[in-house]
Design an enzyme around this catalytic site. Structure first.
Site, PDB file in Angstrom:
ATOM      1  N   TYR A  31      49.232  43.707   6.893  1.00 53.54           N
ATOM      2  CA  TYR A  31      49.983  43.533   5.642  1.00 53.54           C
ATOM      3  C   TYR A  31      50.784  44.778   5.293  1.00 53.54           C
ATOM      4  O   TYR A  31      50.626  45.826   5.928  1.00 53.54           O
ATOM      5  CB  TYR A  31      49.030  43.170   4.498  1.00 53.54           C
ATOM      6  CG  TYR A  31      48.234  44.340   3.938  1.00 53.54           C
ATOM      7  CD1 TYR A  31      47.182  44.911   4.648  1.00 53.54           C
ATOM      8  CD2 TYR A  31      48.564  44.890   2.696  1.00 53.54           C
ATOM      9  CE1 TYR A  31      46.462  45.983   4.133  1.00 53.54           C
ATOM     10  CE2 TYR A  31      47.845  45.963   2.177  1.00 53.54           C
ATOM     11  CZ  TYR A  31      46.796  46.504   2.900  1.00 53.54           C
ATOM     12  OH  TYR A  31      46.099  47.564   2.394  1.00 53.54           O
ATOM     13  N   LYS A 144      47.316  48.851   9.417  1.00 58.66           N
ATOM     14  CA  LYS A 144      47.206  48.324   8.051  1.00 58.66           C
ATOM     15  C   LYS A 144      46.693  46.880   8.139  1.00 58.66           C
ATOM     16  O   LYS A 144      47.441  45.917   8.020  1.00 58.66           O
ATOM     17  CB  LYS A 144      48.561  48.407   7.345  1.00 58.66           C
ATOM     18  CG  LYS A 144      48.434  48.444   5.835  1.00 58.66           C
ATOM     19  CD  LYS A 144      49.680  48.989   5.194  1.00 58.66           C
ATOM     20  CE  LYS A 144      49.739  48.745   3.704  1.00 58.66           C
ATOM     21  NZ  LYS A 144      48.622  49.306   2.941  1.00 58.66           N
ATOM     22  N   GLU A 176      41.067  60.375   3.768  1.00 53.19           N
ATOM     23  CA  GLU A 176      42.074  59.893   2.812  1.00 53.19           C
ATOM     24  C   GLU A 176      41.357  59.238   1.639  1.00 53.19           C
ATOM     25  O   GLU A 176      40.124  59.203   1.600  1.00 53.19           O
ATOM     26  CB  GLU A 176      43.030  58.912   3.496  1.00 53.19           C
ATOM     27  CG  GLU A 176      42.341  57.677   4.058  1.00 53.19           C
ATOM     28  CD  GLU A 176      43.283  56.703   4.772  1.00 53.19           C
ATOM     29  OE1 GLU A 176      44.505  56.744   4.527  1.00 53.19           O
ATOM     30  OE2 GLU A 176      42.777  55.891   5.563  1.00 53.19           O
ATOM     31  N   LEU A 200      45.553  55.927   7.396  1.00 49.95           N
ATOM     32  CA  LEU A 200      46.805  55.179   7.429  1.00 49.95           C
ATOM     33  C   LEU A 200      47.919  56.195   7.184  1.00 49.95           C
ATOM     34  O   LEU A 200      47.845  56.995   6.242  1.00 49.95           O
ATOM     35  CB  LEU A 200      46.836  54.122   6.325  1.00 49.95           C
ATOM     36  CG  LEU A 200      48.119  53.304   6.366  1.00 49.95           C
ATOM     37  CD1 LEU A 200      48.074  52.285   7.493  1.00 49.95           C
ATOM     38  CD2 LEU A 200      48.392  52.626   5.048  1.00 49.95           C
TER      39      LEU A 200
HETATM   40  N1  PMP Z   1      45.781  55.050   2.931  1.00 42.82           N
HETATM   41  C1  PMP Z   1      45.260  53.824   2.713  1.00 42.82           C
HETATM   42  C2  PMP Z   1      43.895  53.516   3.212  1.00 42.82           C
HETATM   43  C3  PMP Z   1      45.993  52.865   1.997  1.00 42.82           C
HETATM   44  O1  PMP Z   1      45.478  51.641   1.788  1.00 42.82           O
HETATM   45  C4  PMP Z   1      47.281  53.208   1.489  1.00 42.82           C
HETATM   46  C5  PMP Z   1      48.064  52.229   0.682  1.00 42.82           C
HETATM   47  N2  PMP Z   1      48.549  51.187   1.446  1.00 42.82           N
HETATM   48  C6  PMP Z   1      47.786  54.492   1.755  1.00 42.82           C
HETATM   49  C7  PMP Z   1      47.010  55.382   2.485  1.00 42.82           C
HETATM   50  C8  PMP Z   1      49.139  54.898   1.283  1.00 42.82           C
HETATM   51  O2  PMP Z   1      50.159  54.288   2.041  1.00 42.82           O
HETATM   52  P1  PMP Z   1      51.596  54.037   1.465  1.00 42.82           P
HETATM   53  O3  PMP Z   1      52.113  55.344   0.968  1.00 42.82           O
HETATM   54  O4  PMP Z   1      52.383  53.532   2.619  1.00 42.82           O
HETATM   55  O5  PMP Z   1      51.463  53.041   0.365  1.00 42.82           O
END
Ligand code: PMP
Length: 282
Positions: A31, A144, A176, A200
């Site tokens: 997603y 993701k 994270e 991620l």
């Molecule tokens: N880490 C994780 C585990 C996440 O779920 C997200 C949000 N999707 C992020 C980091 C931040 O990613 P982004 O800046 O692309 O929203």
């Protein structure tokens, strides 16, 4: 209000997901969440290419091209007259009799819908409280994937403690947040976990790193410990929906002075500039 369902825009109440959709039964899919500012998708290309990459990693073939998906998402935003909000987009491996191996015939299922949401101005200004927890997720956090149980359980712990985010660590090494990337500032230098399989690679994280380069703030992508997190001058988290959000306390201890720090503020300002340049007025 319409949603994207396979390759068509239809009213939400006409959408039908089979009980044997593999996204529903196995979390077998990927997603994206894309922010819309002033009617325009922010970092659209980066989100679509990350979707393509996640799909490739789980050996899922998107049922139509990224160009077609791009056109359909533009149409979705426009038909829903979305100005400020988000698009949730997911692709599951499709519907087939329940069995673990990949089905031979199923057509992957694309679904996307929009939600109106203002920017989280209060938390951007005041910051959030966080807790730390062991990272219990799998070893492919770079994908993701729809499997979010580890993230859901971690986030709930934060909520149960009256906090907004859980900062995860593996054996004392910070990875994270449950739905965000984590940055620390120490002596004028930024650090965040390297973009490997343990996190991620956030689109917002990349924007922050790029902005820091532009501002002449040194950034290192390196592993840091929970002790370093506690000793940091500033801590912030980044994501599509939370943008650049200061963390003002962790496990009940103040971060720095207990108020959002100057580098965090600088990066927030840089982020806002990018939003206003990319988005409205359209
Ligand atoms: N880490 C994780 C585990 C996440 O779920 C997200 C949000 N999707 C992020 C980091 C931040 O990613 P982004 O800046 O692309 O929203």
């Amino acid at each position: 209000m319409v949603i994207l369902f396979d390759e068509q825009l239809i009213p939400r109440n006409r959408a039908y997901v089979d009980i044997e959709d593999r996204g529903y039964q196995f979390g077998d899919g990927v997603y994206e969440v894309i922010r819309v500012y002033g009617g325009k998708m922010f970092c659209k290309t980066q989100h679509l290419s990350r979707l393509e990459q996640s799909a490739k990693e789980i050996r899922l073939h998107l049922p139509f091209s990224l160009e077609r998906l791009d056109t359909l998402l533009e149409e979705l935003v426009s038909q829903n007259r979305l100005r400020e909000g988000t698009i949730y987009l997911q692709v599951s491996r499709g519907t087939a009799p329940r069995n673990h191996p990949f089905p031979e015939q199923a057509r992957p299922m694309v679904v996307a819908y929009t939600t109106e949401a203002p920017r989280p101005l209060q938390t951007l200004r005041e910051g959030v409280r966080a807790i730390t927890e062991p990272d219990l997720r799998w070893l492919r956090c770079d994908i993701k994937s729809l499997n979010l149980l580890g993230a859901v359980l971690a986030k709930q712990k934060a909520v149960d403690s009256g906090c907004q985010e859980t900062i995860l660590h593996r054996d004392g090494r910070v990875t994270e947040g449950s739905s965000t990337n984590v940055f620390i500032v120490k002596d004028g230098q930024l650090a965040t976990h390297p973009a490997d399989n343990f996190i991620l690679r956030g689109i917002t994280r990349d924007v922050v790193i790029e902005s820091a380069h532009e501002l002449g703030i040194p950034v290192t992508e390196r592993v840091f410990s929970v002790e370093e997190l506690f000793r940091a001058d500033e801590v912030f988290i980044s994501s599509t929906t939370m943008e650049v959000t200061p963390v003002v306390s962790i496990d009940g201890r103040k971060v720095g002075t207990g108020s959002p720090g100057p580098l965090t503020r600088q990066l927030q300002t840089a982020f806002e500039k990018r939003i206003s340049h990319s988005g409205s007025p359209s």
